[in-house]
Scaffold this active site. Structure first.
Site, mmCIF file in Angstrom:
data_model
loop_
_atom_site.group_PDB
_atom_site.id
_atom_site.type_symbol
_atom_site.label_atom_id
_atom_site.label_comp_id
_atom_site.label_asym_id
_atom_site.label_seq_id
_atom_site.Cartn_x
_atom_site.Cartn_y
_atom_site.Cartn_z
ATOM 1 N N GLY A 107 -3.042 44.416 82.238
ATOM 2 C CA GLY A 107 -1.745 44.595 81.615
ATOM 3 C C GLY A 107 -1.772 45.718 80.601
ATOM 4 O O GLY A 107 -2.823 46.032 80.027
ATOM 5 N N GLY A 155 -4.429 41.659 84.823
ATOM 6 C CA GLY A 155 -3.146 41.675 85.506
ATOM 7 C C GLY A 155 -3.228 42.128 86.948
ATOM 8 O O GLY A 155 -2.394 41.744 87.780
ATOM 9 N N GLU A 178 -11.008 39.053 79.408
ATOM 10 C CA GLU A 178 -10.123 38.755 78.275
ATOM 11 C C GLU A 178 -10.813 38.183 77.047
ATOM 12 O O GLU A 178 -10.334 38.368 75.924
ATOM 13 C CB GLU A 178 -9.009 37.806 78.726
ATOM 14 C CG GLU A 178 -7.955 38.426 79.631
ATOM 15 C CD GLU A 178 -8.399 38.558 81.082
ATOM 16 O OE1 GLU A 178 -7.668 39.184 81.868
ATOM 17 O OE2 GLU A 178 -9.484 38.034 81.426
ATOM 18 N N ASP A 186 -5.749 34.920 81.859
ATOM 19 C CA ASP A 186 -4.428 34.387 82.187
ATOM 20 C C ASP A 186 -4.005 34.823 83.591
ATOM 21 O O ASP A 186 -4.829 34.841 84.487
ATOM 22 C CB ASP A 186 -3.406 34.806 81.123
ATOM 23 C CG ASP A 186 -3.190 36.302 81.040
ATOM 24 O OD1 ASP A 186 -4.115 37.072 81.373
ATOM 25 O OD2 ASP A 186 -2.090 36.727 80.646
#
Length: 397
Positions: A107, A155, A178, A186
């Site tokens: 992301g 992402g 992460e 996530d």
């Protein structure tokens, strides 16, 4: 956790070596003009779309940023996928990159750092829209093929791993890094990581370990492996399928992958799998126990992983371990709802902003975590990250 649409005249640029040639595409068009959809104008060039022989093609096109996923990219991809899913003529969707270097490196989290009210709104909207897209890929009614060539992290995994077909190449690099930036894996990581064999998901989620090439298939993240110099051939075969459905797409990918795998090396972690399975068991009491087991094992591999973990955010490590425990019992939808609650609470804390500063902004790689020890993170602290948001703020899928 991550637009002028393509015209026929620019296809040689959009499809570099290892992708479809213009001549192939023209032949495909000529054989199916009645279903050809003309590209339409869009706001930016971050994402391009094409449509050939009942096949919708999504091209991630932000090469300088390794296709870091932005809100605007998500807001273009989601409605186009919904349109193709319901138009009654599209039979297959392929997502890929215009650059061989990266599918999607994660992301665009730098854009999320502002602590103003506008920054808060952007963080709320970005994760909400991204997770909606993750859920769509995992529940898509059409065959969905992700060509995960090059760097695929965070992402980028969310755009690919939940779909039925994930094609890796020798240049693929997969990771969920992460915990190094004060976040957690996530984009549905709580769903796909606990389901990998030999507790590989716990290992990958905590350490951010990078899998490369054929290892992505051996680990169970990719469904197929195709050398990059054969992607052109495979994509051509996919687009030329007379009636594309799950079985016919699988047949093309199976044939292409089976011959390629034979010349590839075995899993580079094969000898360590028993150790990983034991030391990173999802049934382990807590992260502290994993640390103790790594220390007592004393092997070179265990010592290396321990050294890696000691650099990560203690809060992120404990949060990740708990999310994976919970995620193994949830479907994708409920995992994403859980992760949305988690990420909004993380955004109210310290470690994410400090981790991004250290790794991506100042690049000093010296994050000052708060708390800076596992002992300083209580079970009560972790439980608070899973707290339900107000009814108006919760993710609705």
């Amino acid at each position: 956790m991550f637009r002028t649409l393509v015209t026929r005249s620019c296809l040689p640029r959009i499809y570099p070596r290892g992708c479809l040639h213009l001549t192939t595409l023209k032949l495909a068009e000529a054989s199916n003009k009645d279903v050809q959809e003309k590209p339409s104008a869009s706001l930016t060039d971050e994402v391009k779309f094409d449509y050939i022989n009942k096949t919708g093609i999504i091209l991630l096109n932000k090469p300088k940023a390794l296709n870091a996923l932005s809100l605007s990219m998500v807001q273009q991809i989601y409605p186009k996928m919904k349109e193709w899913e319901s138009d009654g003529k599209t039979e297959l969707v392929i997502i890929k990159s215009t650059s061989p270097k990266a599918f999607c490196a994660g992301g665009d989290i730098k854009a999320l750092l502002s602590k103003t009210s506008d920054g808060e709104r952007l963080r709320n909207e970005f994760f909400r829209e991204e997770y909606k897209l993750n859920n769509l890929t995992g529940n898509y009614r059409l065959p969905y093929v992700a060509i995960i060539n090059g760097i695929t992290m965070g992402g980028g995994c969310g755009l690919s791993v939940h779909g039925p077909f994930r094609v890796a190449t020798e240049t693929t690099t997969i990771a969920m890094p992460e915990t190094a930036i004060g976040l957690f894996p996530d984009v549905g990581g709580s769903h796909f990581l606990p389901r990998l064999p030999n507790n590989l998901g716990v290992f990958l989620g905590l350490t951010g370990y990078r899998l490369r090439g054929i290892d992505v298939l051996h680990a169970g993240i990719a469904t197929h492996f195709v050398p990059s110099d054969r992607l052109e051939e495979v994509e051509r075969r996919l687009i030329e399928i007379p009636k594309a459905n799950y079985n016919s797409v699988k047949e093309v990918l199976d044939k292409s992958s089976q011959s390629a795998i034979q010349s590839q090396p075995p899993f580079s972690l094969q000898e360590q799998l028993p150790l990983i399975n034991r030391l990173f068991s999802i049934n382990t009491k807590d992260v502290e126990t994993i640390f103790e087991q790594l220390k007592s094992d004393g092997s070179e591999f265990a010592s290396k992983q321990l050294s890696t973990l000691e650099k990560m955010s203690p809060t992120s490590l404990k949060l990740t371990f708990e999310q994976l425990k919970r995620g193994q019992k949830l479907d994708l939808k409920d995992c994403l709802i859980m992760e949305y609650r988690m990420v909004q609470n993380v955004m109210n804390g310290h470690d994410f902003f400090e981790g991004v500063r250290s790794v991506l902004i100042d690049k000093d790689n010296k994050p000052q975590w708060k708390p800076n020890t596992l002992k300083g993170v209580s079970d009560k602290d972790i439980e608070a990250y899973f707290a339900k948001l107000s009814s108006s703020d919760d993710l609705r899928l």
